[in-house]
Design an enzyme around this catalytic site. Structure first.
Site, mmCIF file in Angstrom:
data_model
loop_
_atom_site.group_PDB
_atom_site.id
_atom_site.type_symbol
_atom_site.label_atom_id
_atom_site.label_comp_id
_atom_site.label_asym_id
_atom_site.label_seq_id
_atom_site.Cartn_x
_atom_site.Cartn_y
_atom_site.Cartn_z
ATOM 1 C CE LYS A 179 -4.014 1.796 2.599
ATOM 2 N NZ LYS A 179 -4.854 1.572 3.814
ATOM 3 C CB SER A 229 -8.227 3.288 2.723
ATOM 4 O OG SER A 229 -7.353 2.694 3.664
ATOM 5 C CB SER A 249 -8.427 0.457 5.606
ATOM 6 O OG SER A 249 -9.163 1.652 5.590
#
Lengths: 487, 96
Positions: free
Chosen positions: A79, A154, A178
């Site tokens: 990420k 996310s 997330s």
């Protein structure tokens, strides 16, 4: 060998036996990424050159009989809020669009020490604030099962990358769901460990009392293997807990006898999609058929979790994001009147709408005259939420329920209604407030062919129980073997 | 209900230069969120200690010793404006 169709276990075995090289594996995934083009759009940066260099080094070490790490040659999508030295780390924000970290996050070092191959940096909601990856200022990521849908967020890029077989493993961060929510939306396994289990040094901070780094894989085995690599004490994160990391993969195949499963009635409340309800209840029946003792339990403060979370998370975010001042790194406005105006103009230009909204809410909740009513109140309710969990874990080993009340929503569907978007996190958010570990595992499909995830939660530092319980279910089903048909 | 002045004050504290349009939009959305979080008023929290975080650690102390840090060049490598030695900022003090 169908490299990109393989699990992490199969890939490791194939590389160990010499039937494929690490370069073959990395190249196969890089080819998938270029074939995808922007259809899924999981990555903000593809680390082609760096990845091939590491893979080459793994092959060289193997040929010389040198020791190799547990993830040797496995590509990982990281990420883009996790610092990678020399490789752009943008947080999907205009603010950090040109930021190249001068240091590695602790988990980046752990990955490199394990001989993993960082294949690219995955898209996210800006500063990890969102539930759909639509708040990325840099790119749209689509759900591999239906490109009109969001991948969740996310950590949407990491989840979509693993689901679309653009990488066998993904690293994400989970502040309110997330990791688990995008895993559910994309039909992969997503694991959020206990608060303190993984060091956040080098994770770009959002809400420091909630943020935790975790793993994505197509199966529980992969997620466990990756957690073993990420977890462990690091004195650069003062919340990182100094306790040994169990060998999760060694015990994974041992079923738990006398497993006690609690079904959280509040997670099957108003607004739950009928297909989600049916699939998750059927999944819980699988535990019954395996001899588990299933009972209904209550977490009475669940209805306050979303409100509590947004006050705490935004308050912490407003403080954490105060560092973006246009001086040390990040965007600086060209036009301004004075120093204060330079801060305000740089931040206004660099941050997107959701980030600004959350900073505003946080500054308000902490401001003079309001902080007792909002911030302090939320910290007290937080304790009550944690107490609910402590109480139920006296009688059950894991909690089971849906990860999310619905399957993936469509791109644009909730983007103008922040509150409705926040409410989609209702089942995941409490685990962050309580600091407990949770995992989302594939548990079926909706009538529209979208994945449905089951969430399991366990008491603090009971990742071993959590993973073994998840694996018990996975062995009985083949949801995790389904692949989206792309192109 | 937050007044436009309230919202402007928050924006100033947050160091965010928002347009009139943005201020109106944020104001509407904050009102909606504050209406929603009012649900917490139902909860009796008398005698409940606030929980700032869940980690079972208090202060993590270490020896106060000199250690290596980032070289200057790397520290400045992402600076929006630098002369190679310092971070450059606009003039803060007025000249007499």
């Amino acid at each position: 060998m169908d490299i990109t169709g393989s699990t992490t276990g199969q890939l490791l075995k194939a590389m160990q036996s010499g039937s494929v090289s690490a370069v073959d594996v990395t190249q196969a995934y890089l080819d998938e990424i270029s074939a995808d083009g922007e259809t899924i759009g999981a990555f903000l940066t593809v680390n082609s050159e760096g990845a091939l260099a590491v893979a080459t080094e793994v092959d060289r070490k193997r040929s010389r009989g040198e020791p190799l790490g547990r993830l040797a040659g496995l590509p990982v999508a990281v990420k883009d809020n996790i610092c990678t030295k020399g490789l752009a780390t943008t947080c999907a924000s205009r603010m950090l669009e040109n930021f190249v970290p001068p240091y590695d996050a602790h988990v980046t070092t752990q990955l490199l020490n394990a001989d993993a191959v960082i294949i690219g940096k995955a898209n996210l909601d800006e500063f990890a604030m969102g539930s759909s990856t639509e708040n990325s200022a840099l790119k749209v990521t689509r759900n591999p099962w239906d490109t009109d849908c969001t991948p969740g967020g996310s950590s949407g890029g990491s989840a979509a990358a693993v689901a679309a077989r653009l990488a066998p493993l993904g690293v994400g961060s989970d502040t309110g769901g997330s990791i688990r929510q995008p895993a559910s939306f994309c039909g992969v396994v997503g694991l959020k460990p206990t608060y303190g289990r993984v060091s956040r040094y080098g994770l770009i901070a959002f809400a420091s009392s909630l943020d935790q780094i975790g793993s994505f894989a197509t199966d529980v085995t992969g997620a466990a293997l990756l957690l073993e690599t990420l977890a462990g004490h690091d004195n650069r994160d003062s919340t990182s807990v100094d306790r040994p990391v169990p060998n999760y993969s060694a015990t994974l195949e041992q079923p738990l006898t006398g497993l006690r499963v609690g079904v959280v009635s509040e997670f099957f409340g108003e607004g739950i999609d009928a297909d989600v309800d049916t699939s998750v209840k059927a999944a819980i029946d699988v535990y019954r058929s395996l001899g588990a003792e299933v009972s209904e339990v209550s977490l009475p403060h669940t209805k306050y979790a979303v409100a509590t979370y947004y006050l705490i998370a935004c308050s912490e975010a407003s403080s954490n994001l105060a560092r973006y001042d246009g001086v040390h790194y990040g965007h600086r406005a060209e036009q301004f009147e004075n120093m204060i105006d330079m801060y305000a103009a740089s931040r206004a230009e660099g941050f997107g709408a959701e980030v600004k909204r959350r900073i505003m809410l946080g500054v308000f909740a902490l401001s003079e005259g309001y902080s007792d009513q909002y911030y302090l109140k939320s910290l007290k309710v937080r304790r009550l939420i944690r107490n609910d969990f402590d109480l139920v874990f006296e009688n059950v080993d894991v909690l089971a329920g849906p990860t999310c009340p619905t399957p993936a929503f469509r791109i644009g569907e909730l983007v103008d209604d922040p509150l409705k978007m926040y409410l989609s996190d209702i089942c995941t958010i409490s685990a962050n407030l309580a600091g407990i570990p949770g995992v989302s595992i594939p548990a079926g499909f909706s009538s529209d062919g979208l994945p449905i995830g089951m969430q399991l939660l366990a008491a603090p530092f009971e990742e071993e129980t959590l993973l073994r319980a998840a694996r018990m279910y996975e062995r009985e089903t083949d949801w995790h073997r389904k692949r989206p048909s792309l192109g | 209900m937050l007044s436009p002045e309230d919202v402007q004050k928050v924006a100033t504290l947050a160091r965010l230069k928002l347009s009139t349009e943005e201020l109106q939009q944020v104001s509407r959305q904050l009102d909606g969120i504050l209406d929603y979080v009012a649900v917490l008023n139902e909860v009796d929290v008398s005698n409940v200690e606030p929980m700032a975080h869940v980690a079972d650690v208090a202060n993590a102390f270490r020896e106060d010793e000199v250690r290596a840090s980032l070289p200057r060049e790397e520290s400045l490598s992402n600076a929006p404006k630098t002369d190679g030695k310092y971070f450059l900022v606009p003039q803060i003090l007025e000249t007499a």
